[in-house]
Design a protein around this motif. Structure first.
Motif, PDB file in Angstrom:
ATOM      1  N   LYS A   1       0.809  -1.215   0.000  1.00 28.57           N
ATOM      2  CA  LYS A   1       0.000   0.000   0.000  1.00 28.57           C
ATOM      3  C   LYS A   1       0.847   1.272   0.000  1.00 28.57           C
ATOM      4  O   LYS A   1       0.308   2.358  -0.245  1.00 28.57           O
ATOM      5  CB  LYS A   1      -0.938   0.005   1.204  1.00 28.57           C
ATOM      6  N   LYS A   2       2.151   1.170   0.303  1.00 31.59           N
ATOM      7  CA  LYS A   2       3.022   2.350   0.315  1.00 31.59           C
ATOM      8  C   LYS A   2       3.403   2.710  -1.121  1.00 31.59           C
ATOM      9  O   LYS A   2       3.767   1.835  -1.914  1.00 31.59           O
ATOM     10  CB  LYS A   2       4.292   2.063   1.131  1.00 31.59           C
ATOM     11  N   THR A   3       3.311   3.995  -1.443  1.00 29.85           N
ATOM     12  CA  THR A   3       3.623   4.463  -2.797  1.00 29.85           C
ATOM     13  C   THR A   3       4.672   5.563  -2.767  1.00 29.85           C
ATOM     14  O   THR A   3       4.874   6.224  -1.738  1.00 29.85           O
ATOM     15  CB  THR A   3       2.352   5.021  -3.477  1.00 29.85           C
ATOM     16  N   TRP A   4       5.325   5.763  -3.920  1.00 34.00           N
ATOM     17  CA  TRP A   4       6.324   6.823  -4.044  1.00 34.00           C
ATOM     18  C   TRP A   4       5.672   8.203  -3.876  1.00 34.00           C
ATOM     19  O   TRP A   4       6.263   9.109  -3.292  1.00 34.00           O
ATOM     20  CB  TRP A   4       7.013   6.738  -5.410  1.00 34.00           C
ATOM     21  N   GLU A   5       4.464   8.349  -4.399  1.00 37.88           N
ATOM     22  CA  GLU A   5       3.772   9.635  -4.275  1.00 37.88           C
ATOM     23  C   GLU A   5       3.513   9.965  -2.798  1.00 37.88           C
ATOM     24  O   GLU A   5       3.695  11.109  -2.372  1.00 37.88           O
ATOM     25  CB  GLU A   5       2.457   9.603  -5.048  1.00 37.88           C
ATOM     26  N   GLY A   6       3.077   8.956  -2.051  1.00 36.44           N
ATOM     27  CA  GLY A   6       2.845   9.162  -0.626  1.00 36.44           C
ATOM     28  C   GLY A   6       4.133   9.453   0.122  1.00 36.44           C
ATOM     29  O   GLY A   6       4.166  10.299   1.021  1.00 36.44           O
ATOM     30  N   PHE A   7       5.209   8.750  -0.252  1.00 37.73           N
ATOM     31  CA  PHE A   7       6.506   8.915   0.402  1.00 37.73           C
ATOM     32  C   PHE A   7       7.053  10.327   0.172  1.00 37.73           C
ATOM     33  O   PHE A   7       7.489  11.002   1.105  1.00 37.73           O
ATOM     34  CB  PHE A   7       7.485   7.869  -0.133  1.00 37.73           C
ATOM     35  N   ILE A   8       7.019  10.799  -1.074  1.00 41.73           N
ATOM     36  CA  ILE A   8       7.552  12.126  -1.407  1.00 41.73           C
ATOM     37  C   ILE A   8       6.678  13.231  -0.805  1.00 41.73           C
ATOM     38  O   ILE A   8       7.188  14.200  -0.224  1.00 41.73           O
ATOM     39  CB  ILE A   8       7.660  12.291  -2.933  1.00 41.73           C
ATOM     40  N   GLY A   9       5.364  13.077  -0.916  1.00 42.31           N
ATOM     41  CA  GLY A   9       4.465  14.084  -0.350  1.00 42.31           C
ATOM     42  C   GLY A   9       4.611  14.186   1.154  1.00 42.31           C
ATOM     43  O   GLY A   9       4.626  15.291   1.722  1.00 42.31           O
ATOM     44  N   ALA A  10       4.737  13.045   1.822  1.00 37.38           N
ATOM     45  CA  ALA A  10       4.916  13.041   3.279  1.00 37.38           C
ATOM     46  C   ALA A  10       6.250  13.662   3.672  1.00 37.38           C
ATOM     47  O   ALA A  10       6.346  14.338   4.707  1.00 37.38           O
ATOM     48  CB  ALA A  10       4.823  11.607   3.801  1.00 37.38           C
ATOM     49  N   SER A  11       7.282  13.448   2.870  1.00 34.57           N
ATOM     50  CA  SER A  11       8.596  14.030   3.166  1.00 34.57           C
ATOM     51  C   SER A  11       8.538  15.551   3.147  1.00 34.57           C
ATOM     52  O   SER A  11       9.055  16.221   4.053  1.00 34.57           O
ATOM     53  CB  SER A  11       9.632  13.536   2.151  1.00 34.57           C
ATOM     54  N   VAL A  12       7.901  16.110   2.119  1.00 41.83           N
ATOM     55  CA  VAL A  12       7.771  17.570   2.023  1.00 41.83           C
ATOM     56  C   VAL A  12       6.961  18.105   3.199  1.00 41.83           C
ATOM     57  O   VAL A  12       7.338  19.108   3.836  1.00 41.83           O
ATOM     58  CB  VAL A  12       7.117  17.966   0.685  1.00 41.83           C
ATOM     59  N   ALA A  13       5.852  17.450   3.514  1.00 33.98           N
ATOM     60  CA  ALA A  13       4.999  17.896   4.610  1.00 33.98           C
ATOM     61  C   ALA A  13       5.723  17.807   5.955  1.00 33.98           C
ATOM     62  O   ALA A  13       5.600  18.702   6.802  1.00 33.98           O
ATOM     63  CB  ALA A  13       3.718  17.058   4.646  1.00 33.98           C
ATOM     64  N   THR A  14       6.509  16.742   6.155  1.00 34.04           N
ATOM     65  CA  THR A  14       7.199  16.548   7.433  1.00 34.04           C
ATOM     66  C   THR A  14       8.313  17.568   7.627  1.00 34.04           C
ATOM     67  O   THR A  14       8.462  18.142   8.714  1.00 34.04           O
ATOM     68  CB  THR A  14       7.780  15.116   7.499  1.00 34.04           C
ATOM     69  N   ILE A  15       9.107  17.819   6.600  1.00 30.43           N
ATOM     70  CA  ILE A  15      10.207  18.783   6.709  1.00 30.43           C
ATOM     71  C   ILE A  15       9.653  20.188   6.942  1.00 30.43           C
ATOM     72  O   ILE A  15      10.179  20.952   7.767  1.00 30.43           O
ATOM     73  CB  ILE A  15      11.085  18.734   5.451  1.00 30.43           C
ATOM     74  N   THR A  16       8.587  20.544   6.236  1.00 28.50           N
ATOM     75  CA  THR A  16       7.952  21.850   6.442  1.00 28.50           C
ATOM     76  C   THR A  16       7.402  21.970   7.858  1.00 28.50           C
ATOM     77  O   THR A  16       7.579  22.995   8.539  1.00 28.50           O
ATOM     78  CB  THR A  16       6.821  22.064   5.424  1.00 28.50           C
ATOM     79  N   SER A  17       6.744  20.913   8.327  1.00 27.40           N
ATOM     80  CA  SER A  17       6.182  20.908   9.687  1.00 27.40           C
ATOM     81  C   SER A  17       7.277  21.013  10.734  1.00 27.40           C
ATOM     82  O   SER A  17       7.091  21.670  11.767  1.00 27.40           O
ATOM     83  CB  SER A  17       5.363  19.636   9.910  1.00 27.40           C
ATOM     84  N   ALA A  18       8.413  20.379  10.492  1.00 25.96           N
ATOM     85  CA  ALA A  18       9.525  20.431  11.443  1.00 25.96           C
ATOM     86  C   ALA A  18       9.996  21.868  11.639  1.00 25.96           C
ATOM     87  O   ALA A  18      10.238  22.314  12.771  1.00 25.96           O
ATOM     88  CB  ALA A  18      10.674  19.556  10.952  1.00 25.96           C
ATOM     89  N   PHE A  19      10.115  22.604  10.544  1.00 30.32           N
ATOM     90  CA  PHE A  19      10.585  23.992  10.607  1.00 30.32           C
ATOM     91  C   PHE A  19       9.598  24.871  11.365  1.00 30.32           C
ATOM     92  O   PHE A  19       9.991  25.707  12.185  1.00 30.32           O
ATOM     93  CB  PHE A  19      10.789  24.532   9.190  1.00 30.32           C
ATOM     94  N   VAL A  20       8.297  24.652  11.127  1.00 32.21           N
ATOM     95  CA  VAL A  20       7.263  25.471  11.767  1.00 32.21           C
ATOM     96  C   VAL A  20       7.085  25.086  13.236  1.00 32.21           C
ATOM     97  O   VAL A  20       7.023  25.950  14.119  1.00 32.21           O
ATOM     98  CB  VAL A  20       5.927  25.332  11.012  1.00 32.21           C
ATOM     99  N   LEU A  21       6.995  23.779  13.518  1.00 26.80           N
ATOM    100  CA  LEU A  21       6.781  23.323  14.899  1.00 26.80           C
ATOM    101  C   LEU A  21       7.935  23.703  15.815  1.00 26.80           C
ATOM    102  O   LEU A  21       7.724  24.026  16.987  1.00 26.80           O
ATOM    103  CB  LEU A  21       6.583  21.805  14.915  1.00 26.80           C
ATOM    104  N   ALA A  22       9.165  23.668  15.305  1.00 32.61           N
ATOM    105  CA  ALA A  22      10.318  24.033  16.127  1.00 32.61           C
ATOM    106  C   ALA A  22      10.214  25.488  16.579  1.00 32.61           C
ATOM    107  O   ALA A  22      10.593  25.829  17.705  1.00 32.61           O
ATOM    108  CB  ALA A  22      11.612  23.813  15.346  1.00 32.61           C
TER     109      ALA A  22
END
Length: 314
Positions: A135-156
């Motif tokens: 069920k894991k896809t490249w689209e999900g992996f790449i989209g989650a990576s962008v969302a996680t890195i952006t969230s890390a910068f904001v949450l910090a």
């Protein structure tokens, strides 16, 4: 009973090393407790070693015919669980004592990555990522990576403004934390181009470190989930438990968290903590290696040296 014995020994060894300085700082005012705790810390490794050896001898003495394979498999399973689950989980506790920020931010990034991967995969997923998790896809992996890195910068930036999240715990007391947040958590202003409606932007230096945590949570930490998926497939089970309907058990939700907890602590110790002699490090050596009389002599001698320097400067 033998499995619990090894668990207790591992807990005493790991948490004894993590909490030793905090425990000393807590009982410093009581002379008896201070000497008792100092002695325990001094001989901590010897105590843990002989507890483990006693468990090893206990295991040998309880071996029975026609049960050898089962008993040795249980012995191996116990050690595997202690290494993979318990040892990694202990890094979470160590990170909390360095400041709740260093536990809460990495844990939040794993949750965000998990949710974002599901959302992006559900709506845009087309290309399979890995055979272990169909069920894991490249689209999900790449989209989650962008969302996680952006969230890390904001949450910090948000979490770094609260002292009760950023202050380290030096003892085992339960009082409210107050401290100098240090340069990592002090805002710095950067000018913006004139065509933007804002003149400047305020950034905490810790946000740049958060990007590294976000990158790890996006690319490496999911492999903890892939490992768990392969493990479950090897034993033909769907989930480790059923306490969370539709999501398995607690262990199913914690597979990536343990990998992230280890990285967060190692990153903090390698790139955040100053690589020099710290007051806490020197104090711990004095409290554990010197007797009470030697500590008093050191105190008097240090006082004389400081007085001489003070009079020399005046």
């Amino acid at each position: 009973m033998l499995n619990w014995h090894f668990f207790f020994t591992a807990m005493l060894f790991v948490y004894g090393r993590i909490l030793s300085q905090r425990l000393v700082n807590t009982v410093t005012s009581d002379k008896f407790l201070y000497q008792f705790v100092s002695s325990l810390i001094k001989y901590h490794m010897v105590i843990c070693y002989f507890l483990y050896i006693s468990g090893f001898v206990w295991f040998i003495l309880t071996l029975k015919k026609k049960m050898y394979k089962y008993q040795f498999s249980q012995y191996a399973w116990t050690h595997m669980i202690l290494i993979v689950v318990f040892a990694q989980s202990s890094f979470t506790v160590a990170s909390i004592f360095e400041g709740i920020f260093w536990f809460l931010l990495p844990a939040s990034l794993i949750v965000i990555n998990d949710i974002a991967a599901y959302i992006f995969g559900f709506f845009f997923g087309r290309t399979p990522l890995i055979k272990l998790s169909p069920k894991k896809t490249w689209e999900g992996f790449i989209g989650a990576s962008v969302a996680t890195i952006t969230s890390a910068f904001v949450l910090a930036n948000i979490m770094g403004r609260f002292q009760w999240l950023t202050c380290p715990r030096k003892d085992l007391a339960t009082g409210w934390l107050h401290c100098d947040p240090g340069p990592l958590f002090k805002p710095e202003s950067f000018p913006l181009p004139g065509w933007l409606p804002w003149k400047e932007i305020t950034i905490l230096p810790v946000q740049w470190h958060a990007l590294c945590l976000g990158l790890f949570a996006s690319i490496i930490a999911p492999f903890g989930g892939f490992f768990a998926s392969g493990f479950k497939r090897a034993f033909k089970i769907k989930d480790f438990g059923d306490s969370i309907p539709g999501h398995g058990g607690i262990t199913d939700r914690m597979d990536c968290q343990m990998v992230m907890a280890v990285f967060a602590y190692i990153y903090h110790q390698s790139f955040i903590v100053p690589q020099s002699f710290r007051v806490e490090m020197i104090l711990e050596q004095i409290l554990t290696a010197l007797t009470y009389e030697e500590q008093k002599a050191l105190y008097m001698k240090l006082g004389e040296i400081l007085q001489e320097r003070l009079f020399g400067q005046s």
